[in-house]
Scaffold this active site. Structure first.
Site, PDB file in Angstrom:
ATOM      1  N   ASP A  47      52.006 -31.659   9.528  1.00 29.12           N
ATOM      2  CA  ASP A  47      50.596 -32.076   8.907  1.00 29.12           C
ATOM      3  C   ASP A  47      51.355 -32.577   7.633  1.00 29.12           C
ATOM      4  OD1 ASP A  47      47.827 -31.994   7.997  1.00 29.12           O
ATOM      5  OD2 ASP A  47      47.729 -29.814   8.478  1.00 29.12           O
ATOM      6  N   ASP A  72      52.966 -38.356   8.468  1.00 26.64           N
ATOM      7  CA  ASP A  72      51.947 -39.059   8.653  1.00 26.64           C
ATOM      8  C   ASP A  72      51.708 -39.452  10.401  1.00 26.64           C
ATOM      9  OD1 ASP A  72      49.568 -40.684   9.208  1.00 26.64           O
ATOM     10  OD2 ASP A  72      50.502 -42.233   7.714  1.00 26.64           O
ATOM     11  N   ILE A  73      50.968 -38.735  11.054  1.00 27.66           N
ATOM     12  CA  ILE A  73      50.919 -38.647  12.257  1.00 27.66           C
ATOM     13  C   ILE A  73      50.519 -40.141  12.905  1.00 27.66           C
ATOM     14  CG2 ILE A  73      48.536 -38.096  12.905  1.00 27.66           C
ATOM     15  CD1 ILE A  73      51.905 -36.953  14.595  1.00 27.66           C
ATOM     16  N   TYR A 171      34.524 -42.373  13.896  1.00 26.15           N
ATOM     17  CA  TYR A 171      34.896 -41.036  14.406  1.00 26.15           C
ATOM     18  C   TYR A 171      34.439 -40.844  15.884  1.00 26.15           C
ATOM     19  CZ  TYR A 171      35.215 -35.840  14.721  1.00 26.15           C
ATOM     20  OH  TYR A 171      35.390 -34.724  14.971  1.00 26.15           O
ATOM     21  N   LYS A 175      37.017 -40.476  18.975  1.00 27.06           N
ATOM     22  CA  LYS A 175      37.003 -39.309  19.871  1.00 27.06           C
ATOM     23  C   LYS A 175      36.822 -40.039  21.315  1.00 27.06           C
ATOM     24  CE  LYS A 175      37.888 -36.133  17.221  1.00 27.06           C
ATOM     25  NZ  LYS A 175      39.264 -35.662  17.178  1.00 27.06           N
ATOM     26  N   THR A 205      35.599 -26.042   9.799  1.00 23.72           N
ATOM     27  CA  THR A 205      36.703 -26.571   9.199  1.00 23.72           C
ATOM     28  C   THR A 205      36.104 -27.272   7.958  1.00 23.72           C
ATOM     29  OG1 THR A 205      36.654 -28.697  10.229  1.00 23.72           O
ATOM     30  CG2 THR A 205      37.879 -26.536  11.537  1.00 23.72           C
TER      31      THR A 205
END
Length: 303
Positions: A47, A72-73, A171, A175, A205
């Site tokens: 994370d 940072d992914i 988003y 997705k 979340t």
């Protein structure tokens, strides 16, 4: 306050396995990392910032093995190096859980290039980079073993890709891309033992706090992130070898299975090609006759 939910695992479900979870410092990713560790896996926790190390320490305090790796992914080089670090640390990788994501909610007519690119970068690019590195490793491992290996990808999609959330074009597109990426990995890498599936969780979340009503006072929250964790553990097991290329809507004690899109109807022109009038009489008539796709804000699948 809602009653806490603590899923139970025997410790044998993933015994001997190594798992990597992105976005695992808080919320859903944290619950997944804790569950994978409780099921017997060594876990690499990723994370941004200090939370990765904190969750890894939590796993070790409970008797598990874990390594926290901040980063940072969305950085392709970091994401691929993260996979290599997991393999170098624990000698293998069996379960990749891609969970990291961000929001930049905006209607399409008001969205900026930065808001678009940030969401696609973290969600879709982040998923793709780890998948690239992991599947390359599994392909080589399969060739060395002369047979399939224990290799699982669990990506995180959303029902937003089904319904096209009006205030989340970035988003929803990310997705949708993740869902199709999952299918591509499932089809392209099955021969090596890779099984790729995605979850579309309904979970409370930080990213969804404005979407759902408050949790119940005196009962278990059906949207608790812990409900999702057993599904992720199951998909990571050797026993799920027959499960490939699906999207699972999951919340509470419920799971819905979404298969790949299928053809709904087909039409042929009478001549060599279509006229506008003929299209309206055929395809247009079909869509106007109760088969039109309908959308309502808050559209919900009842499971």
């Amino acid at each position: 306050m809602a009653k806490p939910l603590i899923p139970t695992f025997t410790g044998d479900e993933l015994a001997g396995g190594v798992a990597l979870v992105t976005g695992a410092g808080v919320g859903l990713g944290r619950a997944e990392a804790l569950a994978l560790a409780a099921a017997g896996a060594k876990v690499v926790v990723n994370d941004i910032g200090e939370n990765a190390a904190a969750v890894a320490a939590e796993i070790r305090a409970a008797g598990g093995e874990a390594l926290g790796v901040p980063g940072d992914i969305g950085d392709w080089d970091f994401a691929t190096s993260l996979v290599r670090q997991a393999i170098d640390e624990y000698g293998d990788l069996n379960v990749l859980v891609n969970n990291a994501g961000v929001l930049r909610d905006r209607m399409i007519f008001g969205i900026t290039a930065e808001e678009w690119d940030t969401v696609l970068r973290v969600h879709l690019r982040g998923h793709a980079a780890t998948c690239q590195a992991a599947t390359a490793y599994w392909r080589d491992a399969s060739k060395a073993a002369d047979g399939p290996v224990w290799a699982r990808v669990i990506n995180t999609a959303s029902e937003a890709f089904l319904f096209g959330s009006p205030g989340q074009p970035n988003y929803a597109a990310a997705k949708a891309g993740i869902a199709v990426l999952t299918l591509s990995v499932a089809h392209g890498c099955a021969r090596y033992g890779v099984r790729a599936n995605a979850i579309a969780p309904r979970a409370r979340t930080a990213m969804t706090e404005a979407v759902f009503p408050p949790p119940p006072e005196d009962e278990t929250d059906p949207l608790a992130v812990e409900h999702v964790a057993p599904v992720v553990v199951w998909l990571g097991t050797r026993e799920a070898d027959h499960v490939n290329g699906n999207v699972f809507v999951t919340y509470g004690g419920k799971v819905g299975v979404i298969k790949a899109p299928s053809l709904d109807a087909a039409f042929s022109s009478h001549g060599e090609t279509w006229t506008v009038a003929e299209l309206e009489k055929t395809v247009g008539h079909y869509l106007a006759d109760g088969n039109r796709h309908t959308f309502a804000v808050g559209n919900d699948l009842t499971l």
